[in-house]
Design a protein around this motif. Structure first.
Motif, PDB file in Angstrom:
ATOM      1  N   LEU A  24       0.746  -1.107   0.113  1.00 46.82           N
ATOM      2  CA  LEU A  24       0.050  -0.044   0.044  1.00 46.82           C
ATOM      3  C   LEU A  24       0.958   1.243  -0.033  1.00 46.82           C
ATOM      4  CD1 LEU A  24      -2.755   1.201   0.301  1.00 46.82           C
ATOM      5  CD2 LEU A  24      -2.775   0.974   2.424  1.00 46.82           C
ATOM      6  N   ALA A  25       1.925   1.203   0.817  1.00 44.74           N
ATOM      7  CA  ALA A  25       2.728   2.350   0.908  1.00 44.74           C
ATOM      8  C   ALA A  25       3.503   2.508  -0.472  1.00 44.74           C
ATOM      9  CB  ALA A  25       3.832   2.243   1.911  1.00 44.74           C
ATOM     10  N   ARG A  26       3.827   1.388  -1.322  1.00 42.99           N
ATOM     11  CA  ARG A  26       4.454   1.566  -2.610  1.00 42.99           C
ATOM     12  C   ARG A  26       3.488   2.117  -3.469  1.00 42.99           C
ATOM     13  NH1 ARG A  26       4.371  -1.683  -7.065  1.00 42.99           N
ATOM     14  NH2 ARG A  26       6.046  -1.314  -8.497  1.00 42.99           N
ATOM     15  N   ARG A  27       2.157   1.870  -3.553  1.00 44.20           N
ATOM     16  CA  ARG A  27       0.866   2.232  -4.400  1.00 44.20           C
ATOM     17  C   ARG A  27       0.914   3.801  -4.251  1.00 44.20           C
ATOM     18  NH1 ARG A  27      -4.262  -0.643  -5.882  1.00 44.20           N
ATOM     19  NH2 ARG A  27      -4.016   1.325  -6.970  1.00 44.20           N
ATOM     20  N   ARG A  28       1.087   4.291  -3.016  1.00 44.57           N
ATOM     21  CA  ARG A  28       0.986   5.729  -2.630  1.00 44.57           C
ATOM     22  C   ARG A  28       2.090   6.453  -2.954  1.00 44.57           C
ATOM     23  NH1 ARG A  28      -3.222   6.773   1.129  1.00 44.57           N
ATOM     24  NH2 ARG A  28      -4.914   5.239   0.643  1.00 44.57           N
ATOM     25  N   GLY A  29       3.111   5.674  -3.378  1.00 44.83           N
ATOM     26  CA  GLY A  29       4.324   6.432  -4.038  1.00 44.83           C
ATOM     27  C   GLY A  29       5.391   6.862  -2.612  1.00 44.83           C
ATOM     28  N   LEU A  30       5.060   6.199  -1.638  1.00 43.62           N
ATOM     29  CA  LEU A  30       5.771   6.651  -0.498  1.00 43.62           C
ATOM     30  C   LEU A  30       7.206   5.845  -0.398  1.00 43.62           C
ATOM     31  CD1 LEU A  30       3.134   6.815   2.146  1.00 43.62           C
ATOM     32  CD2 LEU A  30       4.277   8.636   1.138  1.00 43.62           C
ATOM     33  N   VAL A  31       7.089   4.608  -0.841  1.00 44.75           N
ATOM     34  CA  VAL A  31       8.399   3.606  -0.810  1.00 44.75           C
ATOM     35  C   VAL A  31       8.503   3.010  -2.366  1.00 44.75           C
ATOM     36  CG1 VAL A  31       8.110   3.414   1.861  1.00 44.75           C
ATOM     37  CG2 VAL A  31       7.175   1.687   0.066  1.00 44.75           C
ATOM     38  N   THR A  32      10.027   2.434  -2.210  1.00 42.99           N
ATOM     39  CA  THR A  32      10.136   1.474  -3.238  1.00 42.99           C
ATOM     40  C   THR A  32      10.517   0.238  -2.510  1.00 42.99           C
ATOM     41  OG1 THR A  32      12.309   1.976  -3.399  1.00 42.99           O
ATOM     42  CG2 THR A  32      10.713   3.324  -4.758  1.00 42.99           C
ATOM     43  N   VAL A  33      10.228  -0.890  -3.280  1.00 46.15           N
ATOM     44  CA  VAL A  33      10.795  -2.139  -2.592  1.00 46.15           C
ATOM     45  C   VAL A  33      11.954  -2.269  -2.418  1.00 46.15           C
ATOM     46  CG1 VAL A  33      10.868  -4.611  -3.012  1.00 46.15           C
ATOM     47  CG2 VAL A  33       8.789  -3.345  -3.736  1.00 46.15           C
ATOM     48  N   PRO A  34      13.069  -1.941  -3.168  1.00 49.84           N
ATOM     49  CA  PRO A  34      14.398  -1.853  -2.883  1.00 49.84           C
ATOM     50  C   PRO A  34      14.934  -1.013  -1.448  1.00 49.84           C
ATOM     51  CG  PRO A  34      14.296  -1.595  -5.190  1.00 49.84           C
ATOM     52  CD  PRO A  34      12.907  -1.512  -4.773  1.00 49.84           C
ATOM     53  N   ARG A  35      14.368  -0.088  -1.418  1.00 49.87           N
ATOM     54  CA  ARG A  35      14.603   0.814  -0.241  1.00 49.87           C
ATOM     55  C   ARG A  35      14.092   0.144   0.846  1.00 49.87           C
ATOM     56  NH1 ARG A  35      14.652   7.385  -1.219  1.00 49.87           N
ATOM     57  NH2 ARG A  35      16.140   7.472  -2.918  1.00 49.87           N
ATOM     58  N   VAL A  36      12.646  -0.457   0.785  1.00 49.73           N
ATOM     59  CA  VAL A  36      12.146  -0.972   1.774  1.00 49.73           C
ATOM     60  C   VAL A  36      13.166  -2.432   2.660  1.00 49.73           C
ATOM     61  CG1 VAL A  36      10.486  -2.451   3.045  1.00 49.73           C
ATOM     62  CG2 VAL A  36       9.727  -0.553   1.592  1.00 49.73           C
ATOM     63  N   LEU A  37      13.489  -2.874   1.409  1.00 49.53           N
ATOM     64  CA  LEU A  37      14.633  -4.307   1.614  1.00 49.53           C
ATOM     65  C   LEU A  37      15.848  -3.547   2.369  1.00 49.53           C
ATOM     66  CD1 LEU A  37      13.962  -6.396  -1.328  1.00 49.53           C
ATOM     67  CD2 LEU A  37      13.043  -6.651   0.984  1.00 49.53           C
ATOM     68  N   ALA A  38      16.428  -2.488   1.784  1.00 51.98           N
ATOM     69  CA  ALA A  38      17.518  -1.835   2.390  1.00 51.98           C
ATOM     70  C   ALA A  38      17.169  -1.530   3.970  1.00 51.98           C
ATOM     71  CB  ALA A  38      17.980  -0.676   1.609  1.00 51.98           C
ATOM     72  N   GLY A  39      16.109  -0.781   4.039  1.00 51.23           N
ATOM     73  CA  GLY A  39      15.793  -0.376   5.244  1.00 51.23           C
ATOM     74  C   GLY A  39      15.625  -1.633   6.448  1.00 51.23           C
ATOM     75  N   ALA A  40      15.003  -2.775   6.083  1.00 46.63           N
ATOM     76  CA  ALA A  40      14.826  -3.931   6.859  1.00 46.63           C
ATOM     77  C   ALA A  40      16.432  -4.453   7.077  1.00 46.63           C
ATOM     78  CB  ALA A  40      14.141  -4.977   6.216  1.00 46.63           C
ATOM     79  N   ALA A  41      17.328  -4.558   6.110  1.00 45.44           N
ATOM     80  CA  ALA A  41      18.588  -5.166   6.432  1.00 45.44           C
ATOM     81  C   ALA A  41      19.278  -4.098   7.441  1.00 45.44           C
ATOM     82  CB  ALA A  41      19.127  -5.090   4.984  1.00 45.44           C
ATOM     83  N   SER A  42      19.217  -2.769   7.265  1.00 44.38           N
ATOM     84  CA  SER A  42      20.096  -2.044   7.965  1.00 44.38           C
ATOM     85  C   SER A  42      19.487  -1.939   9.547  1.00 44.38           C
ATOM     86  CB  SER A  42      19.944  -0.554   7.238  1.00 44.38           C
ATOM     87  OG  SER A  42      18.592  -0.004   7.216  1.00 44.38           O
ATOM     88  N   ALA A  43      18.425  -2.274   9.569  1.00 44.60           N
ATOM     89  CA  ALA A  43      17.648  -2.439  10.928  1.00 44.60           C
ATOM     90  C   ALA A  43      18.439  -3.376  12.027  1.00 44.60           C
ATOM     91  CB  ALA A  43      16.243  -2.614  10.867  1.00 44.60           C
ATOM     92  N   LEU A  44      19.252  -4.139  11.477  1.00 46.69           N
ATOM     93  CA  LEU A  44      19.966  -5.069  12.219  1.00 46.69           C
ATOM     94  C   LEU A  44      21.010  -4.447  12.860  1.00 46.69           C
ATOM     95  CD1 LEU A  44      20.568  -7.879  13.005  1.00 46.69           C
ATOM     96  CD2 LEU A  44      22.283  -8.170  11.152  1.00 46.69           C
ATOM     97  N   VAL A  45      21.603  -3.044  12.114  1.00 50.61           N
ATOM     98  CA  VAL A  45      22.604  -2.375  12.673  1.00 50.61           C
ATOM     99  C   VAL A  45      22.260  -2.021  14.170  1.00 50.61           C
ATOM    100  CG1 VAL A  45      24.044  -0.275  12.642  1.00 50.61           C
ATOM    101  CG2 VAL A  45      23.813  -2.191  10.675  1.00 50.61           C
ATOM    102  N   PRO A  46      21.021  -1.430  14.398  1.00 49.59           N
ATOM    103  CA  PRO A  46      20.713  -0.609  15.921  1.00 49.59           C
ATOM    104  C   PRO A  46      20.380  -1.716  16.743  1.00 49.59           C
ATOM    105  CG  PRO A  46      18.749  -0.261  14.397  1.00 49.59           C
ATOM    106  CD  PRO A  46      19.996  -0.711  13.516  1.00 49.59           C
ATOM    107  N   LEU A  47      20.060  -2.756  16.396  1.00 50.35           N
ATOM    108  CA  LEU A  47      19.849  -3.985  17.132  1.00 50.35           C
ATOM    109  C   LEU A  47      21.063  -4.315  17.830  1.00 50.35           C
ATOM    110  CD1 LEU A  47      17.109  -5.804  15.143  1.00 50.35           C
ATOM    111  CD2 LEU A  47      16.726  -4.894  17.408  1.00 50.35           C
ATOM    112  N   ALA A  48      21.945  -4.563  16.906  1.00 47.97           N
ATOM    113  CA  ALA A  48      23.303  -5.137  17.567  1.00 47.97           C
ATOM    114  C   ALA A  48      24.026  -4.194  18.277  1.00 47.97           C
ATOM    115  CB  ALA A  48      24.189  -5.510  16.248  1.00 47.97           C
ATOM    116  N   VAL A  49      24.019  -2.889  17.763  1.00 45.00           N
ATOM    117  CA  VAL A  49      24.632  -1.691  18.532  1.00 45.00           C
ATOM    118  C   VAL A  49      24.023  -1.536  20.077  1.00 45.00           C
ATOM    119  CG1 VAL A  49      25.313   0.761  18.603  1.00 45.00           C
ATOM    120  CG2 VAL A  49      25.611  -0.562  16.403  1.00 45.00           C
TER     121      VAL A  49
END
Length: 763
Positions: free
Chosen positions: A351-376
């Protein structure tokens, strides 16, 4: 997404959401607390902590370790009270046994088995607690509170009709030395092999609510009884899952393994006093005693009148409370709910992609990068703990269980905020706030799936917050109206705030600060759910993006400094110290020994170096401080070899000075040990593995009879070091009691006077 929840007064909206979440956390915390104590004037059929305290003051004013005169006096008092209450009372005299890695532990125990006959029994309801304490403290909470609650529960029960089922009070002995009484009951007593339902009551602190933290397998029927009958049920299925992964044991372990289904209860706050002199009547929270007793009485009545055969199920239940509302469902729903959480995150992404708020690659990058604050966050929490140990080495000896840790809790939780904000401010311009918000939901959803497979009862901690948060964001996107969007987001995050943030705090309560990184991780997990709220409050300038996490980092340092100032040892909140005296009777030399990481000034009067070569063979365990001590004229224990074959040796061991404790260390692994004490049946245990830090095999016997015991050991050992042990160092010349601000550490060998002698078993 953030555009749709943005409002003209975005900061005000963000603060409003934070206020809602803060209220949710406070309300959840308050509803999970315990209860207040009932006075002695409470109705006769109700439980009264004040009435139970009368019993507690009569037996829990001094330590009562296994085999001690105080333990014998407690036994006499309890049996007298139970007989006066009209129960059939039996004292089971036996030898209990337990095996560990390279260890065989034995002891003579006196279990109390008191029975209230049922009118039409469908089975046995067993109420269990233990009457012994550690040698370092009077055990008012562990486990005196439960024993006193048993007596008050019996009194209340006797005011009404007799139960349908047989009600048995099992008050074991030797729990602190290895669950010895429970082992003897299951192995030798006729009721021990009959099975039934057991309710075991324990304590790992001196205050807090009575938590139902462990169950037998397929617990659905018993959990239903608990949630329906207990007036203030506390505890959830995540505790059960976590405890099943831990090596900790209580009497519930052998009873459950012996065929009893059941529930295990304990209060765990104030754990700095656990197994110390601080576990006293003065420090015991009367509300904790009341909560113990209310659970005990309500469940005794409910189970006493239930057809126990109908409680058998083939599955566990997930159960928890949020904002005071009980929630429960069978574990068969865990996987569907976890999958639903993942699907909702996927739907939100679409739904967020349809509204033009996100792209799938950026969502995937955001999900992958979220491991960083968990580890830190985890790393920062552990860093705080490392700094604390550096500043206060005694914290390590206390295993992170501190008297006044609240400022440190704040510091560690804020460390999670630092990790989250730094990551978010670094990537919000590169990936976009919406991509980070949607991608961040992936980690709680993935943890829900992981728990569904590994620890189903804990999956709710992640799946329920994800479901509510995702639903809130979906509503916000579909409404496309700022005010309603903010309200939907706030309501969607309420459950996550109550569950995740409260659980992060409870990690500190349960395990102390040694696993300090776990708390900040839960802060980050909640923060990943709440990123749109973070965006509402986030400064737009680059300077502000750096300033905010920097200010929070400063607050971490301030909280640590405050904790160091606040948590200073004093007479009411003493630091723990370890000291023992060891005499090598073969060499006629004696040594002071301490396992403290850094000895306190009092301890440093006795120990000053790390040389352990003069200690009896096999004695040294871990890094020890030592110092020469005056050699007392004491005979060492006697070992007489009776027979030996290629793989078995039988010998008799006794204490020439009538010591009640015996420890044997052998220079080769042991695989099977049989102990025979006069007047008791032989007890046998199979042993696997080896001991670490000492010699490969170890045998213990507590409440050693004057005649000694005979041991048959399957081993190829050629040497054994025998140490007989008495508690108390007052007879050693030069010893002075600990000053105010210090107390004996919760170690089994603290303040022991040990006399060792090494024997050749090959002769």
């Amino acid at each position: 997404m953030t555009k749709l929840i943005d409002a003209p007064r975005r900061v005000l909206a963000g603060l409003a959401v934070l206020a809602v979440l803060a209220v949710a956390v406070v309300v959840h915390s308050l509803t999970e607390r315990g209860v207040g104590p009932a006075p002695g004037s409470a109705p006769a059929g109700e439980f009264s902590a004040e009435r139970a305290m009368v019993h507690l003051t009569r037996f829990a004013g001094e330590p009562r370790p296994l085999g001690s005169p105080a333990n014998d006096r407690t036994l006499d008092y309890l049996t007298g009270e139970l007989r006066s209450a009209g129960l059939d009372v039996e004292v089971q005299h036996s030898v209990g046994a337990e095996a560990g890695d390279g260890l065989a532990a034995f002891g003579r125990v006196d279990n109390i088995v008191a029975t209230l006959r049922g009118t039409d029994p469908t089975g046995t309801v067993l109420l269990a607690a233990h009457h012994d304490s550690v040698g370092m403290g009077p055990g008012a909470a562990d486990d005196g509170a439960a024993v006193a609650a048993l007596l008050e529960t019996v009194r209340a029960l006797r005011t009404g009709d007799a139960p349908r089922n047989d009600l048995v009070l099992l008050i074991t002995d030797g729990e602190e030395d290895g669950l010895l009484g429970a082992d003897a009951f299951v192995r030798e007593h006729p009721l021990g092999s009959r099975g039934g339902v057991v309710l075991n009551f324990e304590a790992r602190g001196v205050r807090g609510p009575s938590l139902m933290f462990e169950t037998s397998r397929d617990n659905a029927g018993l959990v239903d009884v608990f949630t329906d009958a207990a007036p203030h049920p506390r505890g959830d299925s995540s505790m059960v899952e976590v405890y099943r992964l831990l090596p900790n044991n209580t009497d519930f372990t052998p009873l459950s393994a012996g065929g009893f289904d059941g529930l295990n209860f304990a209060f765990i706050e104030g754990a700095a006093r656990y197994h110390t002199a601080g576990d006293s009547i003065a420090n015991l929270d009367r509300g904790s005693l009341q909560h113990h007793g209310e659970n005990m009485l309500a469940l005794a009545r409910a189970l006493g009148g239930t057809d126990l055969r109908t409680l058998r199920t083939d599955h566990d239940d997930t159960y928890f409370r949020v904002l005071g509302v009980p929630v429960g469902y069978p574990n068969g729903l865990v996987w569907p709910l976890a999958v639903l959480a993942v699907l909702l995150v996927g739907l939100l992404t679409w739904l967020a992609r349809r509204r033009g708020l996100v792209t799938v690659p950026r969502v995937l990058a955001g999900a992958a990068s979220a491991l960083v604050p968990l580890a830190v966050a985890f790393g920062l929490g552990q860093l705080v703990w490392t700094v604390l140990v550096w500043v206060r080495p005694a914290y390590e000896s206390a295993e992170g269980l501190l008297h006044r840790p609240e400022a440190y809790h704040v510091a560690m939780l804020l460390a999670g905020v630092v990790a989250l904000l730094a990551w978010y401010q670094l990537l919000r311009r590169r990936l976009g706030p919406a991509a980070l918000a949607v991608g961040g939901l992936a980690w709680p959803a993935l943890l829900a799936v992981a728990c569904a497979g590994l620890a189903p009862g804990a999956s709710f901690l992640f799946v329920v917050p994800v479901l509510f948060a995702s639903a809130g964001y979906l509503v916000a996107l579909l409404l496309d109206r700022p005010l309603w969007s903010v309200a939907a987001v706030a309501l969607g995050l309420v459950v996550g705030a109550a569950l995740l943030l409260y659980f992060g705090y409870m990690v500190f309560v349960a395990v102390g600060l040694t696993l300090g990184g776990a708390g900040p991780v839960f802060v980050v997990l909640f923060g990943l759910l709440a990123l749109p709220v973070v965006e509402l409050l986030a400064p737009s300038s680059r300077r502000g993006a750096v300033l905010v996490p920097s200010v929070v980092a400063v607050l971490v340092v301030v909280a640590v400094a405050a904790g160091v100032v606040i948590d200073r040892p004093d007479a009411e909140h003493p630091a723990a110290s370890h000291l023992a005296y060891v005499l090598d009777a073969d060499e006629g030399k004696a040594y002071w020994v301490s396992a403290d990481r850094e000895p306190a000034r009092w301890t440093a009067r006795y120990v000053h170096g790390r040389d352990t070569r003069g200690l009896p063979a096999g004695y040294a365990r871990g890094d020890l401080w030592t110092g020469e001590a005056p050699a007392l004229d004491l005979a060492g224990p006697q070992v007489e070899v009776r027979s030996r074959t290629a793989g078995t040796v039988t010998f008799r061991v006794a204490s020439r000075r009538a010591a009640s404790r015996l420890t044997l260390r052998l220079d080769a692994p042991i695989t099977r040990v049989t102990a025979t004490a006069p007047g008791s049946a032989a007890a046998t245990v199979a042993v696997e593995g080896t001991r670490t830090g000492t010699w490969p095999g170890e045998i213990r016997f507590r409440d050693l009879p004057a005649e000694g015991v005979e041991l048959t050991v399957h081993t190829r050992a050629t040497q054994v070091t025998a140490l007989d042990e008495t508690r108390g160092l007052a007879d050693v010349p030069g010893f002075r009691p600990r000053p105010p601000g210090l107390t004996a550490a919760p170690r089994d060998d603290v303040d022991l006077l040990s006399v060792g002698r090494t024997y050749d078993l090959a002769r």
